[in-house]
Scaffold this motif. Sequence first.
Motif, PDB file in Angstrom:
ATOM      1  N   SER A   1      36.622  33.636  46.312  1.00 19.79           N
ATOM      2  CA  SER A   1      38.024  33.905  45.984  1.00 19.79           C
ATOM      3  C   SER A   1      38.697  34.691  47.094  1.00 19.79           C
ATOM      4  CB  SER A   1      38.144  34.705  44.686  1.00 19.79           C
ATOM      5  OG  SER A   1      37.353  34.160  43.682  1.00 19.79           O
ATOM      6  N   LEU A   2      37.953  35.619  47.714  1.00 13.43           N
ATOM      7  CA  LEU A   2      38.541  36.408  48.800  1.00 13.43           C
ATOM      8  C   LEU A   2      38.855  35.514  49.999  1.00 13.43           C
ATOM      9  CD1 LEU A   2      36.329  39.610  48.581  1.00 13.43           C
ATOM     10  CD2 LEU A   2      38.815  39.566  48.392  1.00 13.43           C
ATOM     11  N   LYS A   3      38.030  34.464  50.179  1.00 15.30           N
ATOM     12  CA  LYS A   3      38.259  33.554  51.304  1.00 15.30           C
ATOM     13  C   LYS A   3      39.570  32.788  51.151  1.00 15.30           C
ATOM     14  CE  LYS A   3      34.122  31.434  51.568  1.00 15.30           C
ATOM     15  NZ  LYS A   3      33.045  30.579  52.103  1.00 15.30           N
ATOM     16  N   LEU A   4      40.121  32.714  49.922  1.00 14.96           N
ATOM     17  CA  LEU A   4      41.379  32.012  49.705  1.00 14.96           C
ATOM     18  C   LEU A   4      42.559  32.743  50.339  1.00 14.96           C
ATOM     19  CD1 LEU A   4      40.906  31.162  45.914  1.00 14.96           C
ATOM     20  CD2 LEU A   4      40.641  29.594  47.828  1.00 14.96           C
ATOM     21  N   LEU A   5      42.400  34.062  50.562  1.00 13.01           N
ATOM     22  CA  LEU A   5      43.500  34.828  51.146  1.00 13.01           C
ATOM     23  C   LEU A   5      43.658  34.429  52.610  1.00 13.01           C
ATOM     24  CD1 LEU A   5      42.778  38.395  49.738  1.00 13.01           C
ATOM     25  CD2 LEU A   5      44.180  36.601  48.768  1.00 13.01           C
TER      26      LEU A   5
ATOM     27  N   LEU B   1      50.726  34.275  47.836  1.00 15.47           N
ATOM     28  CA  LEU B   1      50.082  34.111  46.535  1.00 15.47           C
ATOM     29  C   LEU B   1      51.129  33.855  45.452  1.00 15.47           C
ATOM     30  CD1 LEU B   1      47.332  36.890  46.574  1.00 15.47           C
ATOM     31  CD2 LEU B   1      46.975  34.422  46.659  1.00 15.47           C
ATOM     32  N   LEU B   2      52.233  34.592  45.501  1.00 15.73           N
ATOM     33  CA  LEU B   2      53.212  34.502  44.416  1.00 15.73           C
ATOM     34  C   LEU B   2      54.123  33.287  44.534  1.00 15.73           C
ATOM     35  CD1 LEU B   2      54.059  38.252  43.952  1.00 15.73           C
ATOM     36  CD2 LEU B   2      52.777  36.768  42.420  1.00 15.73           C
ATOM     37  N   THR B   3      54.316  32.759  45.755  1.00 14.98           N
ATOM     38  CA  THR B   3      55.205  31.602  45.852  1.00 14.98           C
ATOM     39  C   THR B   3      54.440  30.286  45.739  1.00 14.98           C
ATOM     40  OG1 THR B   3      55.125  31.889  48.258  1.00 14.98           O
ATOM     41  CG2 THR B   3      57.081  32.680  47.150  1.00 14.98           C
ATOM     42  N   ASN B   4      53.276  30.186  46.420  1.00 14.96           N
ATOM     43  CA  ASN B   4      52.598  28.882  46.440  1.00 14.96           C
ATOM     44  C   ASN B   4      51.203  28.870  45.816  1.00 14.96           C
ATOM     45  OD1 ASN B   4      54.769  27.939  47.991  1.00 14.96           O
ATOM     46  ND2 ASN B   4      53.821  28.794  49.826  1.00 14.96           N
ATOM     47  N   ASN B   5      50.570  30.028  45.656  1.00 13.13           N
ATOM     48  CA  ASN B   5      49.153  30.019  45.299  1.00 13.13           C
ATOM     49  C   ASN B   5      48.845  30.877  44.070  1.00 13.13           C
ATOM     50  OD1 ASN B   5      49.341  30.098  48.582  1.00 13.13           O
ATOM     51  ND2 ASN B   5      47.957  28.541  47.820  1.00 13.13           N
ATOM     52  N   ARG B   6      49.594  30.668  43.007  1.00 10.15           N
ATOM     53  CA  ARG B   6      49.382  31.499  41.833  1.00 10.15           C
ATOM     54  C   ARG B   6      48.006  31.309  41.216  1.00 10.15           C
ATOM     55  NH1 ARG B   6      54.035  33.637  38.787  1.00 10.15           N
ATOM     56  NH2 ARG B   6      55.447  34.184  40.460  1.00 10.15           N
ATOM     57  N   SER B   7      47.484  30.094  41.298  1.00 16.52           N
ATOM     58  CA  SER B   7      46.148  29.888  40.713  1.00 16.52           C
ATOM     59  C   SER B   7      45.095  30.630  41.536  1.00 16.52           C
ATOM     60  CB  SER B   7      45.827  28.393  40.641  1.00 16.52           C
ATOM     61  OG  SER B   7      45.792  27.856  41.936  1.00 16.52           O
ATOM     62  N   ASP B   8      45.296  30.711  42.862  1.00 13.79           N
ATOM     63  CA  ASP B   8      44.383  31.489  43.694  1.00 13.79           C
ATOM     64  C   ASP B   8      44.438  32.963  43.302  1.00 13.79           C
ATOM     65  OD1 ASP B   8      43.883  29.171  44.976  1.00 13.79           O
ATOM     66  OD2 ASP B   8      44.769  29.732  46.895  1.00 13.79           O
TER      67      ASP B   8
ATOM     68  N   ARG C   1      42.612  33.452  40.141  1.00 11.73           N
ATOM     69  CA  ARG C   1      41.171  33.319  40.331  1.00 11.73           C
ATOM     70  C   ARG C   1      40.595  34.592  40.967  1.00 11.73           C
ATOM     71  NH1 ARG C   1      38.132  28.809  44.143  1.00 11.73           N
ATOM     72  NH2 ARG C   1      36.137  29.877  44.113  1.00 11.73           N
ATOM     73  N   LEU C   2      41.270  35.114  42.000  1.00  6.50           N
ATOM     74  CA  LEU C   2      40.776  36.323  42.660  1.00  6.50           C
ATOM     75  C   LEU C   2      40.840  37.517  41.710  1.00  6.50           C
ATOM     76  CD1 LEU C   2      39.747  37.946  45.034  1.00  6.50           C
ATOM     77  CD2 LEU C   2      42.069  38.035  45.945  1.00  6.50           C
ATOM     78  N   GLY C   3      41.937  37.611  40.962  1.00  9.88           N
ATOM     79  CA  GLY C   3      42.066  38.718  40.005  1.00  9.88           C
ATOM     80  C   GLY C   3      40.933  38.722  39.003  1.00  9.88           C
TER      81      GLY C   3
ATOM     82  N   VAL D   1      28.379  35.730  40.251  1.00 11.23           N
ATOM     83  CA  VAL D   1      29.583  36.569  40.147  1.00 11.23           C
ATOM     84  C   VAL D   1      30.007  37.060  41.525  1.00 11.23           C
ATOM     85  CG1 VAL D   1      30.585  38.570  39.040  1.00 11.23           C
ATOM     86  CG2 VAL D   1      28.816  37.299  37.873  1.00 11.23           C
ATOM     87  N   ILE D   2      29.037  37.488  42.337  1.00 12.44           N
ATOM     88  CA  ILE D   2      29.356  37.983  43.671  1.00 12.44           C
ATOM     89  C   ILE D   2      29.820  36.820  44.558  1.00 12.44           C
ATOM     90  CG2 ILE D   2      28.464  39.206  45.685  1.00 12.44           C
ATOM     91  CD1 ILE D   2      26.396  40.502  43.855  1.00 12.44           C
ATOM     92  N   GLN D   3      29.148  35.681  44.413  1.00  5.30           N
ATOM     93  CA  GLN D   3      29.527  34.510  45.200  1.00  5.30           C
ATOM     94  C   GLN D   3      30.958  34.086  44.881  1.00  5.30           C
ATOM     95  OE1 GLN D   3      27.299  33.799  47.527  1.00  5.30           O
ATOM     96  NE2 GLN D   3      28.975  32.591  48.364  1.00  5.30           N
ATOM     97  N   GLU D   4      31.304  34.115  43.601  1.00  3.02           N
ATOM     98  CA  GLU D   4      32.657  33.740  43.191  1.00  3.02           C
ATOM     99  C   GLU D   4      33.680  34.714  43.772  1.00  3.02           C
ATOM    100  OE1 GLU D   4      34.379  31.472  41.939  1.00  3.02           O
ATOM    101  OE2 GLU D   4      36.182  32.449  41.141  1.00  3.02           O
ATOM    102  N   LEU D   5      33.326  36.012  43.825  1.00  2.00           N
ATOM    103  CA  LEU D   5      34.241  36.997  44.410  1.00  2.00           C
ATOM    104  C   LEU D   5      34.457  36.694  45.893  1.00  2.00           C
ATOM    105  CD1 LEU D   5      35.921  39.547  44.398  1.00  2.00           C
ATOM    106  CD2 LEU D   5      33.832  40.884  44.620  1.00  2.00           C
TER     107      LEU D   5
END
Lengths: 200, 200
Positions: free
Chosen positions: A13-17, B32-39, B42-44, A6-10
């Motif tokens: 996911s944060l790295k996607l920003l 996030l809202l224009t190109n990366n909605r799945s990201d 996932r983060l949410g 769960v922590i790894q997934e968080l």
Amino acid sequence: MSQSGVIQELIESLKLLSGIGPKAAQRIAYQLLTNNRSDAMRLGNALLSAVENVHRCPRCNGLTDSDLCSFCSSTKRDDSELCIVENVADMMVIEQSLSFNGRYFILMGRISPLNGIGPHEIGFDKLLERAADPALKEVILATSFTPEGEATALAIGDLLSKRYPHLNLTRIAKGIPAGAELEYTDVNTVAQAMLNRRVK
Amino acid sequence: MSQSGVIQELIESLKLLSGIGPKAAQRIAYQLLTNNRSDAMRLGNALLSAVENVHRCPRCNGLTDSDLCSFCSSTKRDDSELCIVENVADMMVIEQSLSFNGRYFILMGRISPLNGIGPHEIGFDKLLERAADPALKEVILATSFTPEGEATALAIGDLLSKRYPHLNLTRIAKGIPAGAELEYTDVNTVAQAMLNRRVK
């Protein structure tokens, strides 16, 4: 030895920003989980709610959670001016500059012939429809001064002026940035500022 | 003229993350809202799932979604060594250095007498309980070399050695960082490295 899934997934996911690397993602995850759980919950809900409710404005391509975005639905803005930008962030910068009170139209990117992205791919047909508005007098091309942004302004300008010759087509000014010293400005910009000099 | 409430709330929530300012929050939200909605989705979901499932490990104060964290439940780690750190991020750095294979204990912060934070406030009583483990032989104090970190190591060390005089108490080494040039190292660090020199 690794962290729980769960922590790894968080962290993943944060790295996607954009702008957040592996180290920052790890630090943010631990901070959220040790001291800021309410912040984590708030951001999680905000993300899911935004994904669910926000869509593109059918008139200008902006982002909104209503039928029309606030820029298109406002009765206080000037219908005679339409500003064409590359994306929502560019629109918000112009808005924050307090220099424009007309309507916006947001392209779906920039023309890039090498990648097969032409006027149709960035929503030019929708722009043609939008520009048929009889109230419209001036179209301001506010794409960036990058090669793609310039190519986009050129192509859009050409196509628009052929179809609507009565429209006054303008381009935002290229020149020395406010507050900049000539000495430290690149020569290309100085040359453009010289060529574009205006009667004072 | 402002953005819709849902987008504004997303931007405000992103600003809560450490290291993300107003400009970056806005940029990330639009991306996030224009190109990366799945990201975004996932983060949410990752945030909400982490807040719901992750809790502190009852043995070491680490973060986990199981009864015990993977560091405490592993059978491959050395029960005779206990490394005391200030927070989870510090533990992960030591783990990534591959220099330690014992158990960890994570303090709930650092001693700060001016703010009324003493040994009891950072979980010393739980540490005393943990240190009663008969398998334990060495306790490594791995708090930072900041004034608070040093004070914490000093206080924890004192209290532990009084209660468990059989334990071997050690402190991680202070000295010149790996790869650093002496010329560019601050004199305080050089002095400490000199004082702490070892027989080669």
